[in-house]
Structures are given as structure tokens and as C-alpha cells.
Motif scaffolding. Structure first.
Motif, PDB file in Angstrom:
ATOM      1  N   LYS A 368     -70.041 -31.602 -74.603  1.00 17.37           N
ATOM      2  CA  LYS A 368     -70.497 -31.675 -72.982  1.00 17.37           C
ATOM      3  C   LYS A 368     -69.223 -31.466 -71.963  1.00 17.37           C
ATOM      4  N   LYS A 369     -69.171 -30.237 -71.936  1.00 15.26           N
ATOM      5  CA  LYS A 369     -68.518 -29.179 -70.076  1.00 15.26           C
ATOM      6  C   LYS A 369     -66.882 -29.755 -70.725  1.00 15.26           C
ATOM      7  N   TRP A 370     -66.517 -30.846 -70.106  1.00 12.93           N
ATOM      8  CA  TRP A 370     -65.048 -32.108 -71.043  1.00 12.93           C
ATOM      9  C   TRP A 370     -65.434 -32.492 -72.252  1.00 12.93           C
ATOM     10  N   LEU A 371     -65.960 -32.828 -72.224  1.00 10.61           N
ATOM     11  CA  LEU A 371     -66.375 -33.913 -73.395  1.00 10.61           C
ATOM     12  C   LEU A 371     -66.923 -33.194 -75.168  1.00 10.61           C
TER      13      LEU A 371
ATOM     14  N   LEU B 191     -50.178 -48.201 -65.747  1.00 11.52           N
ATOM     15  CA  LEU B 191     -50.983 -48.474 -66.944  1.00 11.52           C
ATOM     16  C   LEU B 191     -52.619 -47.429 -66.923  1.00 11.52           C
ATOM     17  N   PHE B 192     -52.588 -46.876 -65.685  1.00 17.48           N
ATOM     18  CA  PHE B 192     -54.262 -46.100 -65.535  1.00 17.48           C
ATOM     19  C   PHE B 192     -53.768 -44.882 -66.066  1.00 17.48           C
ATOM     20  N   MET B 193     -52.497 -44.241 -66.544  1.00 18.65           N
ATOM     21  CA  MET B 193     -52.281 -43.611 -66.266  1.00 18.65           C
ATOM     22  C   MET B 193     -51.902 -43.545 -68.224  1.00 18.65           C
ATOM     23  N   VAL B 194     -52.370 -44.408 -68.482  1.00 16.67           N
ATOM     24  CA  VAL B 194     -52.641 -44.715 -69.851  1.00 16.67           C
ATOM     25  C   VAL B 194     -53.692 -44.681 -70.824  1.00 16.67           C
ATOM     26  N   PHE B 195     -54.598 -45.577 -69.627  1.00 14.51           N
ATOM     27  CA  PHE B 195     -56.160 -45.545 -69.367  1.00 14.51           C
ATOM     28  C   PHE B 195     -56.573 -43.660 -69.548  1.00 14.51           C
ATOM     29  N   LEU B 196     -56.221 -43.186 -68.671  1.00 15.88           N
ATOM     30  CA  LEU B 196     -56.787 -41.826 -68.344  1.00 15.88           C
ATOM     31  C   LEU B 196     -55.953 -40.822 -69.679  1.00 15.88           C
ATOM     32  N   CYS B 197     -54.586 -40.882 -69.999  1.00 16.44           N
ATOM     33  CA  CYS B 197     -54.452 -40.567 -71.507  1.00 16.44           C
ATOM     34  C   CYS B 197     -55.447 -40.960 -72.394  1.00 16.44           C
ATOM     35  N   TRP B 198     -55.944 -41.644 -72.672  1.00 16.83           N
ATOM     36  CA  TRP B 198     -56.785 -42.331 -74.059  1.00 16.83           C
ATOM     37  C   TRP B 198     -57.610 -41.638 -73.902  1.00 16.83           C
ATOM     38  N   PHE B 200     -58.605 -38.449 -72.462  1.00 14.76           N
ATOM     39  CA  PHE B 200     -58.145 -37.141 -72.347  1.00 14.76           C
ATOM     40  C   PHE B 200     -58.232 -37.019 -74.685  1.00 14.76           C
ATOM     41  N   VAL B 201     -57.121 -37.672 -74.919  1.00 10.21           N
ATOM     42  CA  VAL B 201     -56.888 -37.348 -76.395  1.00 10.21           C
ATOM     43  C   VAL B 201     -58.257 -37.980 -76.946  1.00 10.21           C
ATOM     44  N   TRP B 202     -58.801 -38.706 -76.967  1.00  9.99           N
ATOM     45  CA  TRP B 202     -60.145 -39.530 -77.634  1.00  9.99           C
ATOM     46  C   TRP B 202     -61.295 -39.181 -77.168  1.00  9.99           C
ATOM     47  N   LEU B 237     -49.143 -31.284 -69.021  1.00  8.60           N
ATOM     48  CA  LEU B 237     -49.612 -32.494 -68.968  1.00  8.60           C
ATOM     49  C   LEU B 237     -48.577 -34.098 -69.305  1.00  8.60           C
ATOM     50  N   THR B 238     -47.672 -33.788 -70.428  1.00  7.15           N
ATOM     51  CA  THR B 238     -45.983 -34.387 -70.972  1.00  7.15           C
ATOM     52  C   THR B 238     -45.097 -34.045 -69.224  1.00  7.15           C
ATOM     53  N   GLY B 239     -44.979 -33.156 -69.129  1.00  8.75           N
ATOM     54  CA  GLY B 239     -44.403 -33.054 -68.217  1.00  8.75           C
ATOM     55  C   GLY B 239     -44.765 -33.669 -66.662  1.00  8.75           C
ATOM     56  N   PHE B 240     -46.081 -33.422 -66.746  1.00 13.43           N
ATOM     57  CA  PHE B 240     -46.099 -34.208 -65.658  1.00 13.43           C
ATOM     58  C   PHE B 240     -45.725 -36.115 -65.794  1.00 13.43           C
ATOM     59  N   LEU B 241     -46.148 -35.787 -67.043  1.00  9.38           N
ATOM     60  CA  LEU B 241     -46.020 -37.851 -67.076  1.00  9.38           C
ATOM     61  C   LEU B 241     -44.671 -38.130 -66.820  1.00  9.38           C
ATOM     62  N   SER B 242     -43.773 -36.949 -67.382  1.00  8.15           N
ATOM     63  CA  SER B 242     -42.324 -37.587 -67.275  1.00  8.15           C
ATOM     64  C   SER B 242     -41.540 -37.397 -65.809  1.00  8.15           C
ATOM     65  N   GLY B 243     -42.245 -36.217 -64.917  1.00 10.91           N
ATOM     66  CA  GLY B 243     -41.993 -36.274 -63.981  1.00 10.91           C
ATOM     67  C   GLY B 243     -42.872 -36.864 -62.555  1.00 10.91           C
ATOM     68  N   LEU B 244     -44.143 -37.307 -63.104  1.00  7.57           N
ATOM     69  CA  LEU B 244     -44.629 -38.368 -62.340  1.00  7.57           C
ATOM     70  C   LEU B 244     -43.627 -40.265 -62.609  1.00  7.57           C
ATOM     71  N   ALA B 245     -42.920 -40.390 -63.475  1.00  2.00           N
ATOM     72  CA  ALA B 245     -42.521 -41.323 -63.594  1.00  2.00           C
ATOM     73  C   ALA B 245     -40.831 -41.204 -62.882  1.00  2.00           C
TER      74      ALA B 245
END
Lengths: 502, 348
Positions: A368-371, B191-198, B200-202, B237-245
Motif C-alpha cells: 500500500k504505497k510505502w507500506l 530516540l525519535f530516529m529509533v522509532f522512525l527506523c523501526w 521503516f524496517v518493519w 539512510l545509514t549515512g544520514f544517521l551517522s551524519g546526523l549524529a
């Protein structure tokens, strides 16, 4: 009694019980067949005898003496040698060099090629093995390389020779030759263990037969004419089985897969792996590809799925030219059951659900789009588990916990449910037990009956003869024959595979 | 149920590590109790210590996240260090010259820092796509380039003439990020990035493809996954995370400028954390906090006892070794025990 294995148990960590209280014995100068389905424990039992695996329980006696076979070296000292299914030879060496490798005749520390070659030749002559001992190993056929392995054991003076599924990759003619050689070895006092699940061969060559089922010994019987293939099969499986698929000829539809002048030249060796291959698969037919392993079938499949680009030629699926497409672009047009399910067909550490939604994930309703819709994924997986009777604890179980047959069902469920007009199956029943094999054969017939185009590559000639409407035979990258299994018989296919005229 | 085993394994491994380390403390003629007491006091014991631990952890969370996501996708990005440095430098330089209100400037600088890291990782992605160059080598080598290029830029064109060591000028005051109850806002961003990445991944299909690629690349390819784009995306994405750090360390750290040797070990600590976390995202968060605690507590340990703060590096190494060792050791031990029991059932 030459060898006695008494009350052998084997548990592989964590909890795979491979053998349960198995007794097994060998007499001098017999051919003893060891039969059973995959996972019955044949290989484990023989690995224990040849020192590759240690038993968890039980004892082994050789010539009445209790022994501990801790390594293949100890086994060799006791006169026991095994020829494994995967041959381990150095391809660039000459045949005799492979035979003597590890215990070469030498003088003042120098290797003596002439003497070695002479010794190996005498050995081959003595046991009636027809082989050119000076040939480069990699230029020999599988049958030839197998002879090197056998010579290697004879050179080390073994009395007991274990052959693990030696005919699996041989043509019928090569198998016959092997059997003759086995008889000659027996007549010269050697004892042979013949591990196999091809019952007609077992009945032809062996003096005694031991049947294993799920790690237990069912029986050891004398092969004196009172036993037949049906009885043996029942002992192996534990129930009466249907051995042939019901086949009804149907009129075929329009062409779905059209391959024209497909050529693939190896970039590294310059060898022609595929040479002007032409073939067509129509809707509503099963087309088989026969051939001795290593004659271009693997490459043909890789080119068909888009993993390799052909050097020249054209592939059309459902009228669309897909020659330049990669796997991602071809997937909407075809389903594919790869030969190597552990390394290509599945991600073993991922869950059943994650394995089932592969390829499906590219389209709605899953995407669904991105998801990726988790709820749709879960109900989809649950549905497939039910429809294809995958025995598991649920969609979130890891695929690696499943049995081989159920793993293959995961692959087949995924690919069949894609509902593509073309499905390519590469050795789909290899390594499966009888029940799973039958299930898969029924699936293929069902696909054909629902007007799909089915391309089946198999090393099992019986399977090809049973299922195919037409058979192409491949040799050295060519299609050398197109045969009708209703008209010709197995030996004719075998002749074409070998390249000798009938 | 599935959580009990990993958690108990972790506790066991950490306890074992502390036990082994205490032997060395004894050899040093100090009291392990005193040393660990100080470690606790300065790492967790009070709100002040605890908030400092959180502040020490935020770059580790991000670089750890970077390594975890890369490794779980089968993309061997080892360039966290270089990506971090570019994020920090770009942020530090723009922070001097860019004139924006703080509500806009701070997020803009953070994102630009992240994008610089992504661009640096993007080089590796480009090499991979164009020349089939292994990212394992290219990201590793790009670290050296990043190190000397950023050092050059900080030493010559953007040098603060008043500084004693090569460093850029202080960023504008309005770009200093604030704290909430002594906790860096950067920590909450991490912390927010952890949730955002979670998420993305899942939850996304790209994340699914990335994970499948990590399990078995051939499986993903044959299944029709867009592996080339997925790999590029993971590198970015992983480059962004390191750069953000790196950027957040400039905006919310203590120095607010790029100096020679800044963030010396954050990149490699990230790789180490990913290994300890077995590439799990929430495990990464946990181990980043744990390493943050050790680093922060080490300062106090040095204060209170005669044990030097470098000892913490030693402790860290032992923990990594015992953790990885105990994990596989426990698995084979339990497997062996189960096999024994199974055999026992068989032979009575």
C-alpha cells in the motif's frame, strides 16, 4: 560377521533424533543395500561407520573386536571407506594423481608419477574398472570421477566400500556399468554398502537389503526373489502408496514461453554454456528438460529467470520480449521454484509469513504505497498454510524449523499462488520424501490442467516420463532431441542424454 | 516468552564481564566494589549522572542505529566514522556563516549535517552501482579520506585563528540546542530516529526488502526485490544517521565547533554496539545507553579511585567478547543439554 553395528542411536543437537536403536551388519563379500526415504537415517548410519560422525549410543564391532571409529582415518585403518555423494577431487589433477593423493609413492621424498600411474592402472585392471588413469579429472564425466573415488578407496586397501547414492547423477547406461563393476568388486572379496532409494536398482544388485524409516530399522531381508519393489516401498513409507500420477492428455493452447537461438558464452572460459537453444512451452502442457547434470540446464534456468544475460538470442513470455529484463521485471510474468530451496528459494531465518509474501509484496493488496500491510500479510500467509497443508506452528515460525518437505511447500505455495501463466520448476522433488513428492507431482498436474505452461527440469527420468507431455534433452548446452514420452521409453532418453545413437 | 531468553543471556553476559574485569581490578590492587560503586554513582546514581549518561549516549544511539540497519540488510557500511565527521563539519561551518532564526536554523543544520553523511555514504553506493565495488572496502577507505579532508578544512580555510588546536569558529549562539531537565534535546531526536527506523524496517515494503536482502540476497533478487535501489537506499539512510549524529554533537554537545579529533570513537563504537545488539533496533538503543553509562561513569571512576578511565575501554572489550561468546556458548550448551535429554528418553 565382518561388521556389526549394535543398538546405534544418534541425536544431533539440539533435538534431532536421527537414529533409534539401529542394528546393522555386513558379511564379507556381499552387496548390502541400505534404503529409506530422505531423513530416514541412511547417511547418518554410514557416516558413523566411516568415522565422520560419532554415535551418541551403541557399539560397533569389526571382525568381532569392539572399536571406536573416531575419524575417517581410523575407519580407513579398519578397512572402511566411503564414496560420498559430493565427489571431492582436484579437477586439474590427472585421475591417477587424485587416486594417490595423500599417500603418494615416493622415493627420496620425490613423487614418482610413472610408478603411481602404473600402480593405479594395475589396480583398475585388477578390479575391472574402465578408466583412463592419465585423463585430467575435470574432463571426465561424473561416472568417471566416481571411478576415481572408488579407486582411491581401493588404493587404500579398504575391504568395505560405502557408496552413497552413487547413481543419483548417472544415466541408466552409466548405472549399468557401475553395477557390473560392483559385481566384479564383490567377486574379488570386497563388501559393498549401496545406499539408495531407487528400488529397482536395489533389487537388481543387492544380496541383502536393510530398510530404515524415520531413524528406525524396519527390517533386513535377503534379496532372494521373495521381495518386490512394492513391498519395499511400503516398508520404507509405512503405508501403501500410489506410485504414478494419473495423466490425461489435453489439447494444448497458445505458446507462453518461446526461446529462440539462446546462446550463452562464459565470460571467463569462453566456453559455450548454451548453444542455440530453441524451445516452446504452450499453455496447458508440462514440458520436461532431461539431461545429465552440468549440460546447461542450470544456465538455461538462470537465463530464464533473468539472473544472467544471454550472449545472444531471444526470450518471450506471453508474447512479450523479456530478453533484457532482470528478475524484478520478469516476476510479473512467471513463477519459479528453484532447485536450491535453502539458498535461493527461502530465507531460512525469516518467518514463514515473510517467505510466503515474497514477490507478492510487489503488488496490492499487500503493498500500500510505502507500506506493507501486516494484516493482509498475516491472513494471506495463514490462508496459504491451510491451503497447502504446511505443517507448522503458525505464520511467525521460522522456516528453518520446518522439515524439508514443508519448506518446499512454502516455496511452492508462494509460487503457485502467484497464479502466473508460466511456471518454471527446477528439480522440485529433489530430496523430498515420497509423500511430499507425490503432493508436488499432483500440484504440477493441477497447474497443467488449469492451463498453465509448466517447464520442469529434473534429473529423475521416471518423474519426467510420468509428468511431461514433451521432453527436450539437453547435452553440452544444446537441445539434442525433442521426444514424446508416450512414444519412446526411458532408455531412448538415456541414449540421447549420453550422445550415443540407439 | 521469546524475550526471556535473550534478556537473561544479556544479564548473564554482562555479569560475567564485570566479574572478569574485577579480577583485573584486583590485580591493580584496587577494590572492585569501590570501582563499580563509583561507576554506578557517576553513571546512574543521581538525576545529574543519569542525564549525563543520556547525553553521552545520543551519538552512540545514532551511529549504532546506522550500523545495525546496514548490517541487518547485508550492507556492510563501515563508514560511520567518516559520515559522522562530514555531518559535524558541514554543520559547524554552516553554523558560523548561515544566518537563520533558530527555530529554522537548528533543524536545517541538523538535516544538512545528516545529508552530508548521506552524500558521503552515497559515494560508496555510486561506486557499488557503477563499478561493482564492495561497500565494505569503499566505506572503510572513505573514512580516511573524510578524516584528512575535514581536518584540512578545519585547519586552513575555516580555522578559528584564536584556537589552540585546529578547529572551526564557534557556531552562532542561536543554534545552540537546549536541554530539557538537563537532557539534551538531541537525545530525544535520537530516540525519535529509533522509532522512525523501526517503522521503516518493519512497516514499509522497502524495509521488508532490505531485511530479506540481509537474510539471503539471492532469495531477494530472485523474488523480484529491487536490490540495487534497496542497497543504495540503505547506504543513504545509514549515512544520514551517522551524519546526523555528527551534526547534533556540534549543536548540542559542549564544544559547538569542529575540533581535531572530535567524536573520536563514535563511529566504531556504533559498529561495536550493532554487533552486541545483534542488529536489533531496540537492542541497539539499550547497548548505546549501556556504553554511554560506562563512558560517563568512567569519569567518576577515575575521580574516586586510582583506576584510570581507560580501564572502561578494557571493560567494554571484555563485555563485547563475553556477550558474543556467552550468546553462542549458551546456545550450544542448551542444545547439547537438550540432545542429552533426548538421548536419555531414547535409551532410558
Amino acid at each position: 560377521m565382518l561388521v556389526e553395528m549394535i543398538d546405534i542411536c544418534k541425536v544431533y543437537p539440539p533435538n534431532v533424533v536421527a537414529l533409534k536403536h539401529v542394528d546393522f551388519s555386513l558379511e564379507r563379500g556381499e552387496i548390502h543395500a541400505l534404503v529409506g526415504e530422505n531423513g530416514a537415517g541412511k547417511s547418518t548410519l554410514m557416516k558413523i561407520l566411516s568415522g565422520v560422525v560419532k554415535p551418541s549410543f551403541g557399539e560397533i564391532r569389526v571382525n568381532g573386536q569392539r572399536v571406536q571409529i573416531n575419524s575417517p582415518v581410523v575407519a580407513a585403518r579398519l578397512g572402511i571407506g566411503m564414496v560420498h555423494q559430493e565427489l571431492a577431487l582436484v579437477g586439474s589433477l590427472r585421475a591417477y594423481e587424485n587416486v594417490v593423493l595423500g599417500s603418494e609413492p615416493s622415493r627420496f621424498g620425490l613423487f614418482q608419477p610413472q610408478k603411481s600411474s602404473q600402480m593405479v592402472k594395475e589396480l583398475a585392471d585388477k578390479f575391472g574398472l574402465k578408466i583412463d588413469v592419465n585423463a585430467i579429472t575435470q574432463e571426465l564425466s561424473i561416472a568417471g570421477r566416481q571411478k576415481i573415488e572408488i579407486l582411491k578407496q581401493l588404493y587404500r586397501n579398504v575391504d568395505i566400500l560405502i557408496l552413497d547414492e552413487p547413481t543419483a547423477a548417472l544415466t541408466p547406461q552409466e548405472s549399468e556399468e557401475l553395477f557390473d563393476e560392483m559385481f566384479k568388486l564383490r567377486d574379488r572379496g570386497k563388501t559393498i554398502v549401496f545406499v539408495s532409494h531407487k528400488l529397482d536398482e536395489v533389487l537388481r544388485v543387492s544380496d541383502r537389503i536393510t530398510v530404515l524409516r524415520r531413524g528406525e530399522k524396519i527390517a533386513t531381508v535377503k534379496n532372494d526373489g521373495n521381495i518386490d519393489a512394492v513391498r519395499l516401498a511400503e516398508m520404507m513409507v509405512g503405508k501403501t502408496i500410489r506410485t504414478t500420477s494419473v495423466k490425461k492428455r489435453r489439447p494444448v493452447g497458445h505458446p507462453v514461453l518461446v526461446v529462440k537461438d539462446l546462446t550463452l558464452i562464459s565470460k571467463t572460459s569462453g566456453k559455450k554454456l548454451l548453444d542455440g537453444v530453441n524451445l516452446t512451452v504452450h499453455a496447458g502442457e508440462v514440458v520436461g528438460i532431461a539431461g545429465v547434470e552440468g549440460n546447461g540446464q542450470k544456465e538455461l534456468i538462470e537465463v530464464l529467470i533473468g539472473l544472467r544475460k544471454p550472449t545472444s538470442g531471444r526470450i518471450e513470455i506471453s508474447g512479450e520480449d523479456v530478453t533484457s529484463f532482470g528478475p524484478r521485471q520478469r516476476r510479473p510474468l512467471m513463477a519459479y521454484v528453484p532447485q536450491d530451496r535453502k539458498n535461493v528459494g527461502l530465507a531460512l531465518k525469516a518467518t514463514i509469513m515473510e517467505n510466503l509474501i515474497m514477490t507478492h509484496h510487489m503488488n496490492p493488496p499487500l503493498k500500500k504505497k510505502w507500506l506493507l500491510d501486516r494484516n493482509v500479510a498475516k491472513s494471506f500467509a495463514t490462508q496459504l498454510i491451510r491451503d497447502f497443508e504446511i505443517v507448522c506452528r503458525g505464520p511467525f515460525e521460522r522456516v528453518q524449523n520446518l522439515s524439508g518437505g514443508n519448506q518446499q511447500k512454502v516455496v511452492v505455495a508462494r509460487e503457485v499462488s502467484l497464479n502466473r501463466r508460466l511456471i518454471v520448476l527446477d528439480q522440485p522433488t529433489r530430496g523430498l520424501d515420497v509423500a511430499s513428492t507425490q503432493y508436488l507431482r499432483d500440484q504440477m498436474i493441477a497447474l497443467r490442467d488449469s492451463d498453465k505452461a509448466v517447464l520442469l527440469v529434473s534429473a529423475d527420468l521416471d518423474e519426467l516420463m510420468d509428468l511431461s507431455d514433451r521432453i527436450y534433452v539437453m547435452r553440452s548446452g544444446h537441445i539434442v532431441a525433442e521426444l514424446d514420452p508416450q512414444v519412446v521409453d526411458k532408455t531412448v532418453v538415456g541414449y540421447h542424454m549420453l550422445g550415443v545413437s540407439a | 516468552m521469546s524475550l526471556v531468553r535473550p534478556i537473561s543471556q544479556t544479564i548473564l553476559a554482562i555479569a560475567f564481564a564485570f566479574f572478569v574485569a574485577s579480577i583485573f581490578i584486583l590485580l591493580h590492587h584496587s577494590s572492585p566494589l569501590e570501582v563499580y560503586g563509583a561507576l554506578y554513582q557517576y553513571g546512574l546514581g543521581s538525576w545529574f549522572s543519569f542525564s549525563n549518561t543520556l547525553n553521552a549516549a545520543f551519538p552512540l544511539i545514532l551511529t549504532g542505529l546506522s550500523a545495525s540497519i546496514a548490517f541487518m540488510s547485508g550492507v556492510v557500511n563501515l563508514g560511520q566514522h567518516g559520515q559522522f565527521l562530514w555531518g559535524a563539519l558541514v554543520c559547524a561551518v554552516l553554523g558560523v556563516y548561515l544566518k537563520l532564526p533558530s527555530w529554522l536554523g537548528i533543524p536545517a543544520l541538523a538535516v544538512l549535517g545528516g545529508l552530508s553523511g548521506a552524500a558521503w555514504a552515497g559515494l560508496a553506493a555510486f561506486f557499488k552501482r557503477k563499478y561493482k565495488m564492495d561497500e565494505f572496502i569503499s566505506t572503510l577507505m572513505l573514512n580516511f579520506l573524510a578524516e584528512y579532508m575535514t581536518l584540512y578544512l578545519a585547519t586552513y580555510p575555516f580555522l578559528d585563528p584564536k584556537a589552540y588546536v585546529p578547529s572551526t569558529r564557534l557556531i552562532r549562539r542561536e543554534y545552540f540546542m537546549t536541554n530539557i531537565f538537563d537532557v539534551n534535546v538531541a537525545f530525544f531526536v535520537a530516540l525519535f530516529m529509533v522509532f522512525l527506523c523501526w517503522w521503516f524496517v518493519w512497516r514499509t515494503w522497502r524495509g521488508y526488502e532490505a531485511r530479506m536482502m540481509g537474510y539471503n540476497k539471492l532469495f531477494a533478487t530472485v523474488g523480484g526485490c529491487d536490490v540495487e535501489t534497496d542497497t543504495t537506499l540503505v547506504l543513504l539512510l545509514t549515512g544520514f544517521l551517522s551524519g546526523l549524529a555528527g551534526a547534533l554533537l556540534i549543536l548540542n554537545g559542549t564544544q559547538h565547533r569542529f575540533t581535531k579529533g572530535i567524536g573520536a570513537n563514535f563511529g566504531w563504537d556504533g559498529v561495536m554496539i550493532a554487533i552486541m545488539a545483534n542488529n536489533g533496533l531496540f537492542q541497539t538503543l539499550f547497548y548505546a545507553l549501556f556504553i554511554g553509562f560506562l563512558k560517563n561513569g568512567a569519569v567518576g571512576m577515575e575521580f574516586e579511585t586510582s583506576v584510570p578511565s581507560e580501564f572502561v575501554l578494557f571493560l567494554q572489550s571484555i563485555i563485547v567478547l563475553t556477550l558474543v561468546g556467552t550468546r553462542s556458548g549458551l546456545v550450544s550448551l542448551t542444545d547439547w543439554l537438550r540432545a542429552k535429554r533426548e538421548l536419555g528418553k531414547l535409551v532410558k
